[in-house]
Write a protein that holds these residues in place. Structure first.
Motif, PDB file in Angstrom:
ATOM      1  N   ARG A 108      46.665  33.294  -2.521  1.00 10.60           N
ATOM      2  CA  ARG A 108      45.794  34.582  -1.979  1.00 10.60           C
ATOM      3  C   ARG A 108      46.880  34.642  -3.107  1.00 10.60           C
ATOM      4  O   ARG A 108      48.016  35.346  -2.940  1.00 10.60           O
ATOM      5  CB  ARG A 108      46.391  34.823  -0.425  1.00 10.60           C
ATOM      6  N   GLU A 144      47.682  38.859  -4.573  1.00  5.26           N
ATOM      7  CA  GLU A 144      48.024  40.408  -4.777  1.00  5.26           C
ATOM      8  C   GLU A 144      48.306  41.103  -6.079  1.00  5.26           C
ATOM      9  O   GLU A 144      48.759  40.884  -7.122  1.00  5.26           O
ATOM     10  CB  GLU A 144      48.953  41.128  -3.280  1.00  5.26           C
ATOM     11  N   GLU A 158      46.269  47.679  -7.398  1.00  2.04           N
ATOM     12  CA  GLU A 158      44.699  48.238  -7.621  1.00  2.04           C
ATOM     13  C   GLU A 158      44.078  49.382  -8.881  1.00  2.04           C
ATOM     14  O   GLU A 158      44.787  50.442  -8.802  1.00  2.04           O
ATOM     15  CB  GLU A 158      44.038  48.382  -6.377  1.00  2.04           C
ATOM     16  N   TYR A 187      37.263  38.037  -4.878  1.00  2.00           N
ATOM     17  CA  TYR A 187      38.214  39.449  -5.140  1.00  2.00           C
ATOM     18  C   TYR A 187      36.464  39.630  -4.192  1.00  2.00           C
ATOM     19  O   TYR A 187      35.565  40.348  -4.013  1.00  2.00           O
ATOM     20  CB  TYR A 187      37.886  39.673  -6.105  1.00  2.00           C
ATOM     21  N   PHE A 217      46.518  48.060  -3.177  1.00  2.00           N
ATOM     22  CA  PHE A 217      46.675  46.344  -3.395  1.00  2.00           C
ATOM     23  C   PHE A 217      45.233  45.640  -3.826  1.00  2.00           C
ATOM     24  O   PHE A 217      44.421  45.753  -2.221  1.00  2.00           O
ATOM     25  CB  PHE A 217      47.519  45.541  -2.837  1.00  2.00           C
ATOM     26  N   ARG A 259      43.438  42.116  -3.405  1.00  2.00           N
ATOM     27  CA  ARG A 259      43.033  40.959  -2.682  1.00  2.00           C
ATOM     28  C   ARG A 259      42.926  39.772  -3.408  1.00  2.00           C
ATOM     29  O   ARG A 259      40.936  40.144  -3.430  1.00  2.00           O
ATOM     30  CB  ARG A 259      43.528  40.643  -1.422  1.00  2.00           C
ATOM     31  N   TYR A 297      52.383  38.367 -10.360  1.00  2.00           N
ATOM     32  CA  TYR A 297      51.879  38.715  -8.967  1.00  2.00           C
ATOM     33  C   TYR A 297      51.871  37.877  -8.119  1.00  2.00           C
ATOM     34  O   TYR A 297      52.401  36.568  -7.520  1.00  2.00           O
ATOM     35  CB  TYR A 297      50.628  38.811  -9.176  1.00  2.00           C
ATOM     36  N   TYR A 315      51.845  35.740  -4.433  1.00  2.00           N
ATOM     37  CA  TYR A 315      51.276  35.184  -4.285  1.00  2.00           C
ATOM     38  C   TYR A 315      51.692  34.317  -2.880  1.00  2.00           C
ATOM     39  O   TYR A 315      52.794  34.023  -2.513  1.00  2.00           O
ATOM     40  CB  TYR A 315      50.786  34.491  -5.164  1.00  2.00           C
TER      41      TYR A 315
END
Length: 225
Positions: free
Chosen positions: A139, A141, A144, A167, A174, A176, A200, A202
């Motif tokens: 995962r 993040e 955004e 996505y 944010f 994800r 990033y 994760y």
């Protein structure tokens, strides 16, 4: 009615009409259904390295709001992508223009924007289970902002195959992303160095029970390593 019941006269009242009685979960449902600017496509792409970026580049700079993909070991020559985006509203035929551009570049596509099955269920189930050797799940993040997803895709510039990608833009601060990578154990150190260098946040989810139950076939556990 209030003034009649209380016998009030000679005063000035202001009537206030407030919003509906709903919580934020319900509001999210309403906002998604009310947003007619989003269009959804089912796109068939060749299963080869770099196709994600090529597909995205044909839609850019339009805002991509959803991107779902799952590697299918039974059909390793092509893949089916569910992707949604917002066409440029000031251009009347922009959506049709994007579809024509995709088709001319070899990406067969179907408009499923008005399909209730797709909007209500399939968009949440796209991909399903698969048996993918050496698959590891992460995962990510990222902040955004316009072009954030494109920058993330460009950062995934390594030789390992992307076996899963999901996505969805929820309007949060944010973004994800869920990503599956086919990485043998012997490459673990190299993988960690590259992931740390991406910048990033994760989390690895390879050992998550939800992953085993819903994203891997029953015999997938034996083939992962």
């Amino acid at each position: 009615k209030y003034t009649e019941e209380h016998g009030i006269t000679g005063q000035t009242f202001v009537a206030i009409t407030s919003g509906a009685n709903m919580d934020f979960d319900r509001l999210r449902f309403v906002s998604e259904r009310a947003d007619e600017s989003e269009r959804i496509l089912a796109v068939t792409i060749p299963e080869r390295p770099g196709t994600f970026k090529e597909l995205y580049s044909l839609i850019w700079p339009r805002n991509v709001t959803e991107f779902s993909y799952r590697y299918n070991v039974d059909r390793d020559d092509e893949a089916h992508i569910l992707i949604s985006f917002q066409p440029v509203m000031s251009i009347g035929s922009d959506f049709e223009g994007v579809r024509d551009k995709l088709t001319s570049n070899g990406f067969e596509n179907i408009d499923i924007s008005g399909d209730e099955l797709a909007k209500t269920h399939i968009r949440h189930l796209a991909g399903g289970r698969s048996v993918v050797p050496h698959e590891r799940l992460f995962r990510f993040e990222f902040p955004e902002s316009p072009g954030a997803l494109q920058r993330f895709l460009l950062s995934l510039d390594f030789s390992w195959n992307v076996s899963l990608f999901h996505y969805r833009n929820h309007g949060d601060n944010f973004g994800r992303v869920l990503v599956g990578l086919q990485v043998p154990d012997k490459c673990d150190k190299n993988l960690r160095e590259i992931l740390s260098g991406l910048g990033y946040k994760y989390t690895e989810e390879t050992s998550n029970d939800v992953y085993e139950l819903f994203l891997r076939s029953s015999n997938g556990k034996d083939k992962r390593r």
